[in-house]
Design an enzyme around this catalytic site. Structure first.
Site, PDB file in Angstrom:
ATOM      1  N   GLY A 103      20.171  52.695  -5.163  1.00  0.00           N
ATOM      2  CA  GLY A 103      18.979  53.228  -4.526  1.00  0.00           C
ATOM      3  C   GLY A 103      18.367  54.363  -5.328  1.00  0.00           C
ATOM      4  O   GLY A 103      18.452  54.413  -6.558  1.00  0.00           O
ATOM      5  N   SER A 104      17.784  55.315  -4.623  1.00  0.00           N
ATOM      6  CA  SER A 104      16.927  56.320  -5.259  1.00  0.00           C
ATOM      7  C   SER A 104      17.642  57.273  -6.203  1.00  0.00           C
ATOM      8  O   SER A 104      16.992  57.937  -7.014  1.00  0.00           O
ATOM      9  CB  SER A 104      16.198  57.127  -4.188  1.00  0.00           C
TER      10      SER A 104
END
Length: 626
Positions: free
Chosen positions: A331-332
């Site tokens: 993810g981020s």
């Protein structure tokens, strides 16, 4: 006148003549008697010799087998595993292997028809084994040495020895039968873990044979186990004969292994992640703490865990090391790599303007950010601070004149940061994650990979990315072993880890400021990581989670990564929680507090002084009308 005659002796002449006759008797009858006696003795010896050597030779040979020499292995003492300060994490204590000579349980030798069964019935509750298994081992007279149970406590052997003595006493009185005379004990050692579940996923465990069966115990088996020896001695009736001599090949003890782990930091990380996993009713979680200047792993914590002292009671699914064996989409937190590529390739600067719409049509879908919003006017630093998926896609597109070129450029940086290949730890079962060649990225992956979906990593790989930035853009292979001390007492340091330049020091410094902005800015997502007195650089992550059982997206992976002090980095902390189902689920809310707690403890434990300056943050937005 004549003198008076002396008195006559008593008894008269007849008695004197008889006494003289006795003194003068012949000695020949006595010699003949002695000769006959000696002849009879020699005859008895001759008859016995013929009986032993000829008539009864076979039976005496068979009986002699009970008294012959036996060879018994001598187990080498297993080396200790310690933390970086020498505190024992895994060690050995005195123990006994309970052994037996099955020949002594045969009816001919024991005098008991069912000696193996009786002995098994007595030993089973003491050794914690099934009666049938023990009886099968004991009912094998062709075998002279079997192991009934390994690494038993001195109390267990004392209980067996006392029981054997009681049976012997009963047998001598005719009130019982001695069926344990063929049970013995060999001195050995038992593996123990003084801190119970602390660092269990890293240490692993040993099996019933005393061999490493998981974690570093398995990986370092050759170094820890040493070399077993042997001893050969005579026994008679199942007892050792001390005067008959013996031959011994002494065992060579294993080496003591010193890890990079810090016991106190490991405890803090394990306590924090265990509490959060329970609070979130999550499937599991991990925390990695790494020294940014050396690559040494100071803590590698997993939850839930297990106690390697009692592996039999542990959940089989918890016996691995998920921080290295789980592959998940980051993810981020991996947006940092996209930003590193953009800055290093000079495709943009930290203050480059990026207009971020609410939806971005690409390939076969419309991409969105985590929350609905009007058009945002962000700087590149603001894209990271807001954790904008759309802004990250737009930035990544600047890496090439065409999408394939941009994909290839991004892939090269993902590879350089360590994605898609082993960490260098060589840990058993470690996953390299999944990073497909850029030419194989499908239409969706071209746009999801820049913000951390469509590829997978393990937790140590994720932590290494942030340590690389903190270390001025130079990646250091993570390490878990500092060195070892051999049987000679000499300490040998582990080989220096490999170092690779990934991005320039200038780019690394700019990335550090962008990460500080994520934490320091009121518009950033990382405010939960703030630590009074220290400048902190960090990034949140909230990614869709792939269910390992179905292969479909289900739930979330919440994460937080960062380092401190941001101006003079010393420690990297990475946290991830899998599938939180109670309360919040974002990386900021779930892992931000864990990061904060572990980082604050680590800085204090390492006596890192507070930051001397404050950081105001980079601009995160711009006015489109200016």
């Amino acid at each position: 006148m004549s003198s008076p005659r002396p008195p006559r002796p008593r008894g008269g002449r007849a008695e004197r003549d008889q006494a003289d006759a006795l003194r003068l008797a012949s000695h020949r009858p006595r010699l003949r008697l002695i000769g006959v006696g000696l002849t009879l003795v020699m005859l008895a010896f001759t008859v016995r010799l013929v009986q032993v050597q000829a008539v009864g030779a076979a039976s005496y040979t068979e009986k002699a087998a009970v008294n012959r020499y036996v060879t018994v292995p001598l187990t080498a003492e297993r080396g200790d595993i310690t933390d970086r300060s020498g505190t024992a994490l895994a060690t050995t204590v005195d123990a006994y292997d309970i052994t037996a000579d099955p020949l002594l349980f045969s009816e001919e030798e024991s005098g008991v028809p069912d000696a193996p069964q009786q002995a098994a019935e007595l030993l089973a509750p003491i050794l914690g084994r099934e009666e049938a298994e023990l009886a099968e081992l004991l009912d094998d007279p062709e075998n002279r040495y079997v192991v009934l149970a390994r690494a038993q406590t001195p109390q267990t052997w004392r209980q067996i020895r006392d029981l054997r003595g009681t049976l012997a006493e009963q047998a001598s009185k005719g009130t019982g039968e001695q069926v344990l005379s063929g049970v013995f004990a060999t001195e050995t050692a038992k593996r123990v873990y003084p801190n119970q579940d602390l660092a269990a996923a890293v240490l692993g465990f040993v099996n019933s044979e005393g061999e490493g069966a998981g974690g570093l115990e398995a990986q370092l088996e050759a170094e820890l186990s040493g070399e077993d020896g042997t001893i050969t001695y005579a026994q008679s009736g199942g007892r050792r004969v001390p005067t008959a001599g013996e031959r011994e090949q002494p065992p060579v003890p294993g080496s003591d292994m010193e890890l990079t782990l810090d016991r106190d930091i490991q405890w803090a990380a394990q306590d924090a992640i265990s509490e959060q996993v329970e609070k979130s009713d999550a499937d599991g979680g991990y925390v990695v703490v790494q020294d940014t200047t050396t690559g040494e792993i100071l803590a590698l914590a997993n939850a839930p865990g297990y106690d390697p002292n009692d592996v039999a009671s542990a959940d089989p699914d918890a016996l691995g090391n998920p921080a290295l064996q789980d592959a998940f989409e980051p993810g981020s937190t991996s947006k940092l790599i996209t930003m590193a590529a953009v800055l290093e390739e000079e495709a943009a600067d930290t203050d480059t303007h990026v207009t971020v719409p609410n939806r971005l049509p690409r390939a076969d879908r419309n991409f969105a950010d985590h929350e609905e919003h009007e058009t945002l006017y962000l700087t590149l630093a603001g894209v990271l601070a807001h954790s904008s998926n759309i802004g990250t896609i737009l930035a990544a597109e600047q890496l090439g004149e065409s999408q394939p070129e941009a994909n290839e450029a991004l892939h090269s940086y993902l590879d350089a940061f360590g994605f898609g290949r082993p960490t260098g730890l060589g840990f058993p079962g470690e996953t390299a994650g999944i990073l497909a060649p850029s030419g194989d990225w499908n239409a969706s992956q071209q746009y999801t990979i820049p913000f951390g979906q469509g590829l997978s990593i393990n937790a140590v790989q994720a932590a290494s990315v942030y340590s690389t930035v903190a270390n001025g853009g130079e990646r250091i292979d993570p390490t878990l072993v500092r060195g070892w001390r051999g049987p000679d007492g000499q300490f040998e340091e582990a080989t220096e880890p490999e170092r690779t330049r990934v991005v320039s020091e200038e780019t690394a410094a700019e990335l550090g400021e962008m990460l500080e902005t994520v934490v320091a800015s009121e518009d950033g997502t990382g405010s939960a990581a703030r630590i009074p007195g220290y400048r902190v650089a960090g990034k949140t992550g909230t990614s869709n989670r792939v269910d390992p059982e179905t292969g479909a997206y289900s739930g979330y992976t919440s994460s937080f990564a960062g380092f401190a002090p941001a101006d003079q980095p010393r420690v990297t902390v990475y946290c991830a929680v899998q599938n939180p189902t109670e309360g919040a689920y974002t990386g900021s809310e779930v892992c931000g507090p864990v990061f904060n707690e572990v980082m604050a403890f680590s800085l204090a434990a390492l006596q890192v002084p507070p930051t001397g300056t404050e950081f105001g943050g980079l601009p995160v937005s711009f006015d489109p009308d200016e």
